[in-house]
Design an enzyme around this catalytic site. Structure first.
Site, PDB file in Angstrom:
ATOM      1  N   LEU A  60       0.868  -1.173   0.000  1.00 43.13           N
ATOM      2  CA  LEU A  60       0.000   0.000   0.000  1.00 43.13           C
ATOM      3  C   LEU A  60       0.906   1.225   0.000  1.00 43.13           C
ATOM      4  O   LEU A  60       1.998   1.198   0.575  1.00 43.13           O
ATOM      5  CB  LEU A  60      -0.898   0.028   1.243  1.00 43.13           C
ATOM      6  N   ASP A  61       0.460   2.310  -0.625  1.00 40.69           N
ATOM      7  CA  ASP A  61       1.248   3.535  -0.627  1.00 40.69           C
ATOM      8  C   ASP A  61       1.458   4.042   0.799  1.00 40.69           C
ATOM      9  O   ASP A  61       0.676   3.736   1.709  1.00 40.69           O
ATOM     10  CB  ASP A  61       0.544   4.625  -1.441  1.00 40.69           C
ATOM     11  N   LYS A  62       2.476   4.848   0.972  1.00 36.94           N
ATOM     12  CA  LYS A  62       2.845   5.361   2.291  1.00 36.94           C
ATOM     13  C   LYS A  62       1.662   5.993   3.020  1.00 36.94           C
ATOM     14  O   LYS A  62       1.448   5.746   4.213  1.00 36.94           O
ATOM     15  CB  LYS A  62       3.981   6.381   2.151  1.00 36.94           C
TER      16      LYS A  62
END
Length: 228
Positions: A60-62
């Protein structure tokens, strides 16, 4: 760092990833990542995969929160990664977009590759843009409108593929970027009170007859309350 546990057994760990932290080190990453914190609490995770990713099955993105799967051994890692590769995984997200989406549902199907103008970003390409250098991969995003507000639309997103920045890139491609997305959003977009990241949450994953879910976090709930 507090990381909420959703599920675990001898093969699998499922957590509710908080926003603001990278899943595993990439490039010149120097800050502690999610896998660093998880290994401190679950040292058996080192038995899967190789450093620095270890048993991370997907990413998942940051600044995206929500359901994340981590394998505890190599057999589990191989099994679940194959489920993702074969598109046998149902992934549902909740997102808030700029503008009003009038259609109740829609499908975005493009090729995705690195943007030639900004290497931090991905770009959606039509199948006819064969002159683009680099790797282009197919990407399919389905969405359903949950609620319209004055200048925003709350949507449920189901991704058939798992490309980097796929939802963020695709919604920007149809001129409805995610609220709070400073990379893909409109430059002159108004900031919503209390929102310090893109409004994107991985709500649930269904895989191998199991459903893992994470409620919308408080910071995003407050944003919805503020725009009602």
């Amino acid at each position: 760092m507090k990381i909420d546990l959703i599920y675990q057994d001898k093969n699998l760990l499922v957590v509710n990833k908080p926003p603001g932290i990278t899943v595993f080190p990439e490039g010149k990453e120097t800050d502690k990542t999610l896998i660093d914190y998880l290994i401190l609490k679950y040292p058996e995770l080192k038995q899967a995969g190789i450093a620095p990713r270890y048993g991370i099955i997907h990413r998942l993105d940051k600044d995206t929160s929500g359901v994340l799967l981590i394998a505890k051994n190599n057999n589990s890692l191989d099994f679940f990664q194959k489920q993702f590769k074969d598109r046998r995984v149902y992934k549902e997200y909740i997102a808030l977009c700029q503008g009003i989406i009038s259609e109740k549902q829609g499908k975005i199907e493009t090729l995705i590759g690195r943007s030639p103008k900004d290497r931090r970003k991905q770009k959606a390409f039509s199948p006819y843009e064969i002159k683009q250098k680099g790797t282009l991969r197919s990407a399919i995003t389905n969405y359903e409108v949950l609620q319209n507000f004055q200048n925003y639309t709350l949507i449920k997103v189901i991704v058939k593929t798992g490309r980097k920045h796929q939802i963020r890139c695709h919604m920007a491609h149809i001129n409805h970027p995610l609220v709070g997305d400073k990379l893909y959003g409109f430059r002159d977009a108004l900031e919503l009170k209390g929102l310090t990241r893109q409004f994107l949450h991985a709500k649930s994953i269904k895989v191998n007859n199991h459903i893992f879910s994470a409620e919308l976090p408080d910071d995003l709930k407050k944003v919805i309350d503020n725009i009602k």
